[in-house]
Scaffold this active site. Structure first.
Site, PDB file in Angstrom:
ATOM      1  N   HIS A  51       0.843  -1.197   0.000  1.00 53.41           N
ATOM      2  CA  HIS A  51       0.000   0.000   0.000  1.00 53.41           C
ATOM      3  C   HIS A  51       0.875   1.243   0.000  1.00 53.41           C
ATOM      4  O   HIS A  51       1.851   1.331   0.745  1.00 53.41           O
ATOM      5  CB  HIS A  51      -0.902   0.023   1.235  1.00 53.41           C
ATOM      6  CG  HIS A  51      -1.672   1.302   1.391  1.00 53.41           C
ATOM      7  ND1 HIS A  51      -1.577   2.109   2.501  1.00 53.41           N
ATOM      8  CD2 HIS A  51      -2.537   1.927   0.545  1.00 53.41           C
ATOM      9  CE1 HIS A  51      -2.359   3.168   2.343  1.00 53.41           C
ATOM     10  NE2 HIS A  51      -2.943   3.079   1.171  1.00 53.41           N
ATOM     11  N   SER A  52       0.542   2.196  -0.866  1.00 49.82           N
ATOM     12  CA  SER A  52       1.240   3.479  -0.923  1.00 49.82           C
ATOM     13  C   SER A  52       2.744   3.252  -1.143  1.00 49.82           C
ATOM     14  O   SER A  52       3.136   2.546  -2.068  1.00 49.82           O
ATOM     15  CB  SER A  52       0.952   4.275   0.349  1.00 49.82           C
ATOM     16  OG  SER A  52       1.488   5.574   0.288  1.00 49.82           O
ATOM     17  N   MET A  53       3.581   3.833  -0.290  1.00 49.44           N
ATOM     18  CA  MET A  53       5.030   3.675  -0.458  1.00 49.44           C
ATOM     19  C   MET A  53       5.477   2.234  -0.250  1.00 49.44           C
ATOM     20  O   MET A  53       6.588   1.858  -0.639  1.00 49.44           O
ATOM     21  CB  MET A  53       5.770   4.598   0.497  1.00 49.44           C
ATOM     22  CG  MET A  53       5.560   6.076   0.246  1.00 49.44           C
ATOM     23  SD  MET A  53       5.974   6.618  -1.426  1.00 49.44           S
ATOM     24  CE  MET A  53       7.748   6.378  -1.447  1.00 49.44           C
ATOM     25  N   LEU A  66      -1.326  -0.863  -4.160  1.00 48.49           N
ATOM     26  CA  LEU A  66      -2.524  -0.039  -3.999  1.00 48.49           C
ATOM     27  C   LEU A  66      -2.091   1.400  -3.735  1.00 48.49           C
ATOM     28  O   LEU A  66      -1.441   1.694  -2.733  1.00 48.49           O
ATOM     29  CB  LEU A  66      -3.363  -0.555  -2.830  1.00 48.49           C
ATOM     30  CG  LEU A  66      -3.723  -2.048  -2.864  1.00 48.49           C
ATOM     31  CD1 LEU A  66      -4.436  -2.447  -1.576  1.00 48.49           C
ATOM     32  CD2 LEU A  66      -4.583  -2.364  -4.074  1.00 48.49           C
ATOM     33  N   SER A 109       0.198   3.288  -5.073  1.00 55.59           N
ATOM     34  CA  SER A 109       1.655   3.425  -4.955  1.00 55.59           C
ATOM     35  C   SER A 109       2.190   4.332  -6.059  1.00 55.59           C
ATOM     36  O   SER A 109       1.845   4.151  -7.224  1.00 55.59           O
ATOM     37  CB  SER A 109       2.326   2.054  -5.042  1.00 55.59           C
ATOM     38  OG  SER A 109       1.958   1.227  -3.961  1.00 55.59           O
TER      39      SER A 109
END
Length: 1029
Positions: A235-237, A262, A264
C-alpha cells in the site's frame, strides 16, 4: 482597502502611542515608514515609490489563495467522482513472530513481523510456541506512516471466501489454498520522506521473506510442495519498497514474482525533499527497466506488477503517479483505476483503498485465483496471472482485455454442434435492432436469432457488434460454418459487467458487489474478431430468466443487440481554447446502442470539463415514457486504463475529469491519448450535449498536483528580490525593504516577468530545450527521454505542462506567490511593531542608544558563539541530521530580527539596512525550512520509538556549516558591505541569487532538496564576502 493600508490603520495608533514621548521618535522607524525615512534614498533610485502595483498583485494573490483553498476544501465530488465505499467488519487477530530477531536481521529492534488470522475462521496462529502454517504466504507492506493492521481487510476477505464452501466454489481455481498473511510493523515510519528509511524497510523485508520461507521448510505437515516465493501486497510507499527489495543484495532470487500495489507512486516520487529518495527511485527504475528489457531474464518471464489507484478521491497522492507504463510492458503488468474495476465502480481515497468493501472482495478473488498450491512458486504462470488480473480489474472494453479471450483464438476454442442445434431460428438483417423485452417475448416465435456477418462487402472497417441486457448470462454464439460441420464458441468469457442505469440508480456503485440491484451485461466486439466468424446466434431469453433478476421491476427486463457496418465513432477536433470560448455542442442519434465521441485534442489531466445533456427537442416525449434503460456514459482513455460511469444522464450536469497526460509523468507518445465518451442510448432516443470547461474542479485538482510549488516558487521570488536588493545596495549603500523591492520589480518588470512565467511552459516542453536543460541540470536525476525505443518521454521541468493552453497556470502561481509573500511579510512587519510596542511598555529606562550599536557593530564572532557553532556541527556529524541544525539556525535568525528591530540607533539608515537584510534572509530561510522539516519529522519519529541506531544519513556538516556561521555573524549585527557594481564581488552575489531564482523555477519542483544546497552555497559566499570586506 489594500493590505498595507489595513496594517497601517491597525498599527499606527500603537506607533503614535510609543512616539508620543518624543525622544524615541528617531529610533522607532519601521519598514512601514521606509518610504519617508530617507530622502537621499528616494532621490537616488526611486525604488521606494508607493507600490500600487504590488498592492494590486498582493490582493489578487491572497484572493486567489483563499479561493483555491475554499474550492479545494468545500467543493464536493459529484456523480461518478463521489465516494461510494461500503463499511466492513472483521474479527482480526495478530500473532507477533518473535523468533525473527537479531539472529536474522539487524533491524529486529526497530521493526516487527506479524501473522494475521481471522478469528473463528482461520486456523489458530500458534500451537504452543510454534506457528501453524498451512497456506500460501502473502506479505503486506504498509505505506508512509502506515500500520501493519491495514492488512486486516483484504486478509479477512481472503479467509472468508476460502473457508466458506459456497463462495470457494465460485473461484476459478482448482489448486486454490488458504493464504497466510504476514504483515510488517514499521512503527508508522515516514517512508515517503526519507530514502534511508525506505532502504531499511526493503532490507528488513528481504530478510523477513527468507525467514518466512524457512518457517515453511520447518513445517513437517505442510500438505503441498514447500513455498519458494511470497506474494507481495503493498500500500502506498509499500509498493515502492517492494520494487526496491528486488534490487538489494540480500534479496533471495526467485522469492518474489507477484506484486500487487494499492495507490503506490511508481511513476515519480510524490515528494522531493530528500535526495536519497530521488536517487533510490532512479536506481530502482533503471534496474527494473534493464531486467525487463532482457527477454530471458527472470523479470521478463515471471514478474507481474499490477498497480491499482483510487482515482480522483486520492487527495494524498495524485492518481497519475500510480502509472507503471514506463516501467513494465503490458506483458508484465498494467495500471487500473477502482472506477474501472467491475463491481467496484467507485473512486476510493488513499486510506480507504485497503478496506473498501467492494474492492477487497475483488482483490481477495484476484489473489485466490492467481495462486497454485501444487507448485513451489505458489502462483500460476505469468500470462495466466495477468489474464486473471485483466478479467477482474479492467472493464473488458479495452483492446488489452481481449489478449486472452477465447473469441480471439477460434481455432483453439471452437466446439462442434449438431446441425439441428440451431434449427429453430429467425434471421435478423444487419443494422436492425434485436429487441427482446419482458413484455413482448410472445412476438418472437423462434428460440434463436441469427445475424449473418458480412464478408463479401467492399469494406468492413466499421463493422461492430453491440449487445446490452439486464440478463445475468445471455447466451451468444459466434459460429463458423463449413461443409463438414458447424462450430461455435459461446461468448461467456466475453460478456462484460456494466453498471445498471435506471431511474432508481444514481451511482455506478448502486449495482456493485453486494447491492440489491443487478448490473447490466454487455458485449462489444469489433471487426478484428467478427471477421473470424460467419454469423452470430443469440438465444431467446425466457420470462423466467427476466423475472428472476434481483431489483428488476415489472416489464423492465430487456436484451438489445445490433450489428452495424457504420462507424459509431464521432471524432471531435475541438481544442480546449475553443471550448473555453464557444463550448462544444454534441448530437447523438438513436441509431446505435453504443456511440463514441472521441475528443482528439482533449488529453490534459489538468483540465476538467462539464457535460450537460438533455433529450433532443424533436423527441422529448420519450422522456415521459418507460425506456428500457436510462442513457449512460462510459468515460475512458486508452492508457492508463481509467473508465468512469456516468448514469441516468438526462438533464444532468456531469463532471468530466481524467488521468491521462499529467505533469512530470512519463508517457508513451506513440499511443493515442484522446478523451473518449461512449454513450449508451435506448433505440429511438436522440440526445443533445454541451461541453464546457469546469473551472472549479480544475482549480480543485491543481492543489493536489502542485503542492511542491508552495516551496519552489516563493524561494524563486525571494531570490529574485535579494538579487535586486544587493544591486541597489551596491549602487546606493541603501538596502531596500523586501516589500518595496518586490513592488519595484512588479512595477518595472511585472509584464515581462509574468509573460515569462506563461511562455516558460511551451518553451521547456520543446525536446531540444529539454536536452539543453538536462545538460545544465546540476542534479541530473531526471532524464526526460527515458526509453527512446518505446517513445517514452517525460517533462520534468518548470510545471511539467505539455499544452500551451494550461500555461496560464504559471501566471496564476506567480500571482499567488506574490500574495503569499506579501502576507508573510506583513505578518513579520506587524510582529515587528508589536515587539517594539511591548518592549517600550516593559522597559523602564533606555540608555546608551548609539554606544550600544557601536559596541555591537565592532564585536567579534566570539568564543562562545564559535564553540556553540562547532558543537552544533559536531552534533550533525555524529547524531542529528543537518536539517535540524538548519531549523536551529532559523530560530537564531528570528531572534536576530527581533533584536535588530529593538535597536536604538542614531543612524536610522544603518538600522534599516540591517533590518531589511535580515528580514529578507529570514524569509528565504523560512521557506527553505519547509523543504527540511520532513527529514526532521523522520528523525524525531526515530527518537520517539527509541531507535538506538544513529540517523545514518544527512550528516554532511558542509551542507549546513556556512548557514550556521552566517546566521552567527548576523546575530552580532554584521552584514555584507556594499561594493561597486563593476567589481566581481558585487556581480557574483547577484549572479548567485539569479541562478537560485532560475533553478527554483525550472528544476525546483522535482528537486526541492537541492534548493537547500544552493542556499547553503550562497550563504558561504555571503560569509566569505563579509570576511574579506
Amino acid at each position: 482597502m489594500g493590505i498595507r493600508r489595513l496594517v497601517s490603520v491597525i498599527t499606527r495608533p500603537i506607533i503614535n502611542k510609543v512616539n508620543s514621548s518624543g525622544q524615541y521618535s528617531r529610533v522607532l522607524a519601521t519598514r512601514e515608514d521606509q518610504d519617508k525615512a530617507s530622502p537621499k534614498y528616494m532621490n537616488n533610485d526611486k525604488i521606494a515609490k508607493k507600490p500600487y502595483t504590488y498592492r494590486l498583485f498582493s490582493i489578487l494573490g491572497i484572493l486567489s489563495i483563499c479561493s483555491l483553498l475554499l474550492i479545494s476544501l468545500l467543493k464536493p465530488f459529484n456523480g461518478a467522482d463521489a465516494p461510494q465505499c461500503e463499511s466492513i467488519y472483521m474479527f482480526p487477530s495478530y500473532a507477533r513472530i518473535d523468533g525473527f530477531d537479531e539472529r536474522y536481521t539487524p533491524l529486529a529492534h526497530k521493526y516487527h513481523l506479524y501473522l494475521y488470522r481471522e478469528q473463528s475462521v482461520d486456523r489458530e496462529p500458534l500451537n504452543g510456541d510454534e506457528l501453524q502454517l498451512d497456506g500460501i504466504p502473502v506479505l503486506f507492506i504498509p505505506g508512509n506512516a502506515g500500520s501493519f493492521r491495514q492488512c486486516r481487510s483484504i486478509a479477512s476477505a481472503c479467509s472468508n471466501i476460502y473457508f466458506d464452501s459456497n463462495t470457494r466454489a465460485t473461484l476459478r481455481n482448482e489448486n486454490v489454498r488458504n493464504l497466510d498473511f504476514f504483515t510488517a510493523d514499521f512503527n508508522e515510519d515516514f517512508t515517503a520522506f526519507h530514502g534511508e528509511t525506505m532502504l531499511d524497510q526493503a532490507e528488513y523485508l528481504n530478510d523477513a521473506i527468507k525467514y518466512i520461507l524457512s518457517l515453511y521448510e520447518r513445517t513437517p505437515d505442510y500438505p503441498h510442495p514447500k513455498p519458494q516465493s511470497v506474494i507481495i501486497v503493498g500500500h502506498s510507499m509499500g509498493g515502492i519498497v517492494s520494487r526496491v527489495m528486488l534490487t538489494l543484495k540480500n534479496h533471495v532470487p526467485g522469492s518474489i514474482s507477484t506484486i500487487l500495489t494499492l495507490s503506490s507512486p511508481h511513476a515519480a516520487s510524490p515528494v522531493t525533499f530528500d535526495g536519497d529518495i530521488l536517487k533510490l527511485y532512479k536506481n530502482t527504475n533503471e534496474y527494473w527497466r534493464k531486467q525487463l528489457s532482457q527477454n530471458d531474464s527472470f523479470f521478463s518471464k515471471n514478474i507481474s506488477l499490477v498497480s491499482i489507484t483510487g482515482g480522483i478521491l486520492d487527495t494524498t497522492l495524485p492518481a497519475d503517479y500510480a502509472s507503471v507504463e514506463d516501467l513494465v510492458s503490458l506483458e508484465n503488468g498494467f495500471t487500473s483505476f477502482t472506477t474501472t474495476i467491475p463491481d467496484v465502480w467507485t473512486p476510493i481515497d488513499h486510506l480507504a483503498i485497503v478496506w473498501c468493501k467492494q474492492l477487497r472482495e475483488v482483490l481477495a478473488r484476484l489473489l485466490l485465483e492467481s495462486i497454485d498450491a501444487s507448485k513451489p512458486e505458489k502462483v500460476k504462470p505469468l500470462n495466466q496471472r495477468l489474464q486473471i488480473a485483466r478479467k477482474l480489474l479492467l472493464s473488458g472494453f479495452e483492446d488489452y482485455s481481449w489478449m486472452n479471450s477465447k473469441l480471439n483464438y477460434p481455432q483453439e476454442n471452437l466446439q462442434e454442434f449438431s446441425d439441428n442445434f440451431f434449427s429453430d431460428y429467425a434471421t435478423l438483417e444487419m443494422n436492425d435492432v434485436l429487441d427482446f423485452e419482458m413484455f413482448n417475448l410472445e412476438k418472437w416465435h423462434n428460440n434463436y436469432t441469427k445475424i449473418n456477418i458480412p464478408s463479401n462487402i467492399s469494406s468492413t472497417e466499421h463493422l461492430h457488434f453491440t449487445l446490452l441486457t439486464s440478463l445475468d448470462m445471455p447466451m451468444i454464439y459466434f459460429c463458423t460454418e463449413s461443409r463438414v460441420n458447424l462450430s461455435c464458441i459461446t461468448a461467456v468469457d466475453s460478456i462484460l459487467t456494466v453498471p445498471r442505469s435506471s431511474k432508481d440508480t444514481q451511482f455506478a456503485a448502486d449495482s456493485s458487489f453486494g447491492e440489491a440491484k443487478n448490473p447490466f451485461k454487455a458485449v462489444s466486439v469489433g471487426k478484428n474478431i467478427l471477421q473470424k466468424y460467419d454469423y452470430l446466434m443469440i438465444s431467446k431469453p425466457t420470462y423466467g430468466e427476466f423475472s428472476e433478476q434481483e431489483g428488476m421491476e415489472d416489464n423492465q427486463g430487456f436484451l438489445l443487440a445490433l450489428l452495424r457496418n457504420v462507424s459509431n465513432v464521432q471524432i471531435v477536433n475541438t481544442t480546449p481554447s475553443q471550448i473555453l470560448l464557444f463550448g462544444e455542442q454534441l448530437h447523438l442519434d438513436g441509431k446505435d446502442i453504443e456511440q463514441v465521441i472521441s475528443f482528439s485534442n482533449l488529453w490534459d489531466s489538468l483540465l476538467s470539463y462539464k457535460l450537460e445533456t438533455k433529450i433532443e427537442a424533436s423527441n422529448e416525449g420519450i422522456a415521459s415514457e418507460e425506456t428500457l434503460f436510462q442513457p449512460f456514459i462510459r468515460q475512458w482513455v486508452y492508457e492508463p486504463f481509467e473508465s468512469k460511469w456516468h448514469l441516468n444522464i438526462i438533464n444532468k450536469s456531469l463532471d468530466i475529469n481524467m488521468h491521462n497526460v499529467a505533469p512530470f509523468i512519463p508517457l508513451n507518445e506513440s499511443e493515442p491519448r484522446s478523451l473518449q465518451l461512449s454513450f449508451f442510448i435506448p433505440p429511438g432516443m436522440s440526445l443533445e450535449a454541451k461541453m464546457t470547461i469546469n473551472w472549479s474542479l480544475t482549480l480543485k485538482m491543481l492543489f493536489i498536483r502542485y503542492r511542491l510549488a508552495l516551496a519552489s516558487f516563493p524561494v524563486a521570488f525571494i531570490a529574485l528580490v535579494l538579487s535586486y536588493q544587493f544591486y541597489w545596495y551596491n549602487k546606493t549603500s541603501e538596502f531596500p525593504s523586501f516589500d518595496s523591492t518586490l513592488g519595484y520589480i512588479l512595477r518595472k518588470h511585472g509584464i515581462l516577468m509574468f509573460f515569462t512565467l506563461f511562455l516558460a511552459s511551451p518553451v521547456v516542453n520543446n525536446k531540444l530545450v529539454q536536452r539543453i536543460l538536462y545538460l545544465l541540470d546540476p542534479v541530473g536525476l531526471n532524464y526526460p527521454f527515458l526509453l527512446s525505443e518505446r517513445n517514452m518521454h517525460a517533462n520534468f521541468y518548470y510545471l511539467g505542462i505539455r499544452d500551451w493552453f494550461m500555461s496560464t497556470i504559471g501566471i496564476l502561481f506567480g500571482v499567488m506567490t506574490v500574495g503569499l509573500l506579501a502576507l508573510v511579510s506583513k505578518i513579520f512587519g506587524s510582529l515587528e511593531i508589536l515587539v517594539i510596542f511591548l518592549q517600550r511598555k516593559l522597559s523602564k529606562k533606555n540608555t546608551e542608544d548609539k554606544e550600544a550599536f557601536d559596541t555591537i557593530e565592532h564585536k567579534a564572532y566570539g568564543k562562545g558563539r564559535l564553540m556553540a557553532s562547532v558543537l552544533l556541527l559536531l552534533l550533525v556529524f555524529f547524531h542529528i541530521p543537518y536539517q535540524m541544525a538548519f531549523v536551529i539556525s532559523l530560530v537564531i535568525q528570528i531572534a536576530t530580527c527581533i533584536r535588530v528591530a529593538l535597536l536604538k540607533l542614531s543612524n536610522n539608515e544603518q538600522k534599516l539596512n540591517l533590518l531589511n537584510y535580515n528580514m529578507t534572509l529570514l524569509l528565504l530561510l523560512l521557506f527553505v525550512s519547509a523543504i527540511n522539516i520532513p527529514i526532521i519529522i523522520v528523525f524525531l519519529h526515530n527518537v520517539a520509538i527509541k531507535w538506538e541506531t544513529s540517523f545514518r544519513s544527512h550528516h554532511n556538516i558542509l551542507a549546513v556549516a556556512p548557514i550556521i556561521f552566517l546566521v552567527g555573524n548576523n546575530s552580532i549585527f554584521k552584514m555584507p558591505n556594499s561594493v561597486p557594481l563593476d567589481t566581481w564581488d558585487g556581480k557574483v552575489t547577484i549572479i548567485l541569487f539569479v541562478y537560485l531564482t532560475v533553478f527554483s523555477f525550472i528544476y525546483g519542483i522535482r528537486n526541492l532538496y537541492w534548493i537547500h544546497h544552493l542556499v547553503n552555497i550562497i550563504c558561504a559566499w555571503l560569509l566569505f564576502f563579509e570576511t574579506i570586506h
